[in-house]
Design a protein around this motif. Structure first.
Motif, mmCIF file in Angstrom:
data_model
loop_
_atom_site.group_PDB
_atom_site.id
_atom_site.type_symbol
_atom_site.label_atom_id
_atom_site.label_comp_id
_atom_site.label_asym_id
_atom_site.label_seq_id
_atom_site.Cartn_x
_atom_site.Cartn_y
_atom_site.Cartn_z
ATOM 1 N N LYS A 132 60.216 56.065 46.764
ATOM 2 C CA LYS A 132 58.809 56.024 47.167
ATOM 3 C C LYS A 132 58.519 57.158 48.154
ATOM 4 O O LYS A 132 57.527 57.879 48.022
ATOM 5 C CB LYS A 132 58.495 54.671 47.800
ATOM 6 C CG LYS A 132 57.133 54.596 48.471
ATOM 7 C CD LYS A 132 56.979 53.339 49.294
ATOM 8 C CE LYS A 132 57.657 53.548 50.612
ATOM 9 N NZ LYS A 132 57.299 52.660 51.688
ATOM 10 N N ILE A 188 52.037 51.032 44.882
ATOM 11 C CA ILE A 188 51.954 51.698 46.181
ATOM 12 C C ILE A 188 50.551 52.278 46.288
ATOM 13 O O ILE A 188 50.022 52.855 45.344
ATOM 14 C CB ILE A 188 52.968 52.859 46.294
ATOM 15 C CG1 ILE A 188 54.404 52.384 46.092
ATOM 16 C CG2 ILE A 188 52.810 53.587 47.623
ATOM 17 C CD1 ILE A 188 54.986 51.633 47.243
ATOM 18 N N TRP A 189 49.935 52.145 47.451
ATOM 19 C CA TRP A 189 48.645 52.776 47.730
ATOM 20 C C TRP A 189 48.821 53.566 49.015
ATOM 21 O O TRP A 189 49.451 53.097 49.964
ATOM 22 C CB TRP A 189 47.568 51.703 47.913
ATOM 23 C CG TRP A 189 46.275 52.249 48.430
ATOM 24 C CD1 TRP A 189 45.257 52.757 47.694
ATOM 25 C CD2 TRP A 189 45.870 52.358 49.804
ATOM 26 N NE1 TRP A 189 44.241 53.169 48.510
ATOM 27 C CE2 TRP A 189 44.600 52.931 49.811
ATOM 28 C CE3 TRP A 189 46.473 52.028 51.003
ATOM 29 C CZ2 TRP A 189 43.899 53.183 50.986
ATOM 30 C CZ3 TRP A 189 45.785 52.282 52.187
ATOM 31 C CH2 TRP A 189 44.510 52.850 52.165
ATOM 32 N N PRO A 196 55.268 46.743 40.378
ATOM 33 C CA PRO A 196 55.308 47.368 41.709
ATOM 34 C C PRO A 196 54.158 48.360 41.865
ATOM 35 O O PRO A 196 53.819 49.095 40.942
ATOM 36 C CB PRO A 196 56.655 48.091 41.720
ATOM 37 C CG PRO A 196 57.461 47.431 40.657
ATOM 38 C CD PRO A 196 56.499 46.945 39.627
ATOM 39 N N VAL A 230 49.878 53.416 54.287
ATOM 40 C CA VAL A 230 50.602 53.136 53.048
ATOM 41 C C VAL A 230 50.668 51.620 52.891
ATOM 42 O O VAL A 230 50.967 50.905 53.848
ATOM 43 C CB VAL A 230 52.035 53.720 53.071
ATOM 44 C CG1 VAL A 230 52.802 53.338 51.816
ATOM 45 C CG2 VAL A 230 51.997 55.233 53.225
ATOM 46 N N TRP A 231 50.385 51.151 51.696
ATOM 47 C CA TRP A 231 50.509 49.733 51.350
ATOM 48 C C TRP A 231 51.460 49.644 50.166
ATOM 49 O O TRP A 231 51.415 50.460 49.258
ATOM 50 C CB TRP A 231 49.150 49.148 50.982
ATOM 51 C CG TRP A 231 49.229 47.744 50.467
ATOM 52 C CD1 TRP A 231 49.151 46.601 51.195
ATOM 53 C CD2 TRP A 231 49.413 47.332 49.105
ATOM 54 N NE1 TRP A 231 49.276 45.505 50.374
ATOM 55 C CE2 TRP A 231 49.444 45.931 49.081
ATOM 56 C CE3 TRP A 231 49.574 48.018 47.906
ATOM 57 C CZ2 TRP A 231 49.623 45.200 47.908
ATOM 58 C CZ3 TRP A 231 49.745 47.291 46.733
ATOM 59 C CH2 TRP A 231 49.763 45.893 46.749
ATOM 60 N N SER A 232 52.318 48.640 50.178
ATOM 61 C CA SER A 232 53.270 48.442 49.091
ATOM 62 C C SER A 232 53.253 46.990 48.652
ATOM 63 O O SER A 232 53.253 46.073 49.487
ATOM 64 C CB SER A 232 54.675 48.819 49.556
ATOM 65 O OG SER A 232 55.626 48.458 48.576
ATOM 66 N N SER A 233 53.266 46.783 47.356
ATOM 67 C CA SER A 233 53.322 45.419 46.827
ATOM 68 C C SER A 233 54.635 44.745 47.213
ATOM 69 O O SER A 233 54.723 43.516 47.232
ATOM 70 C CB SER A 233 53.156 45.423 45.314
ATOM 71 O OG SER A 233 54.189 46.173 44.694
ATOM 72 N N ALA A 234 55.647 45.529 47.557
ATOM 73 C CA ALA A 234 56.933 44.963 47.980
ATOM 74 C C ALA A 234 56.783 44.153 49.267
ATOM 75 O O ALA A 234 57.608 43.288 49.561
ATOM 76 C CB ALA A 234 57.964 46.077 48.179
ATOM 77 N N ASP A 235 55.712 44.427 50.024
ATOM 78 C CA ASP A 235 55.475 43.707 51.273
ATOM 79 C C ASP A 235 54.673 42.418 51.068
ATOM 80 O O ASP A 235 54.382 41.713 52.024
ATOM 81 C CB ASP A 235 54.733 44.608 52.266
ATOM 82 C CG ASP A 235 55.541 45.846 52.621
ATOM 83 O OD1 ASP A 235 56.790 45.771 52.592
ATOM 84 O OD2 ASP A 235 54.915 46.883 52.925
#
Length: 130
Positions: free
Chosen positions: A91, A125-126, A123, A110-115
């Motif tokens: 990433k 990421i933004w 999965p 940053v935003w992550s679907s993992a969080d």
């Protein structure tokens, strides 16, 4: 059929020109402001995107009345964004490449679907720069 249309431009357009181009009734113009002096095009685009996205994300009152082929937004001819494919082993590597492509330092957010504990989609990421 009646249309409720919003559009954004990055420069002044005389109201008479908009009236004559639209030719379908009522026209209202709103200048989006509230930005600090010296804000650049990126900040201005974000304000416009925030304003317009309110309307693009509204649900239809009766989804059964939606006409086939109609959608919530469109782009004017010649304004279709070009896809840029960035790849990397991690990433962070992809975000570094995106930063290079944009000519900017790393993303501010940053935003992550993992969080997200119960994330059900693929999965994602933004990231936001500037």
């Amino acid at each position: 059929m009646h249309f409720h249309v919003h559009f954004a431009v990055g420069r002044f357009v005389p109201r008479g020109l908009i009236d004559s181009a639209w030719g379908r009734g009522w026209v209202s113009i709103k200048m989006l402001g509230g930005l600090p002096h010296g804000s650049g095009a990126l900040a201005e685009a974000r304000v416009a995107a925030r304003y317009l996205s309110k309307y693009a994300t509204k649900s239809f009152v009766d989804a059964g009345t939606r006409l086939t082929g109609m959608h919530r937004y469109d782009l004017a001819q010649g304004f279709q964004p070009k896809a840029v494919r960035l790849e990397g082993p991690t990433k962070d590597a992809v975000l570094d490449r995106a930063s290079e492509h944009l000519g900017m330092a790393g993303p501010d957010r940053v935003w992550s679907s993992a969080d997200v504990e119960d994330w059900a989609g693929p999965p994602a990421i933004w990231a936001q720069w500037g």
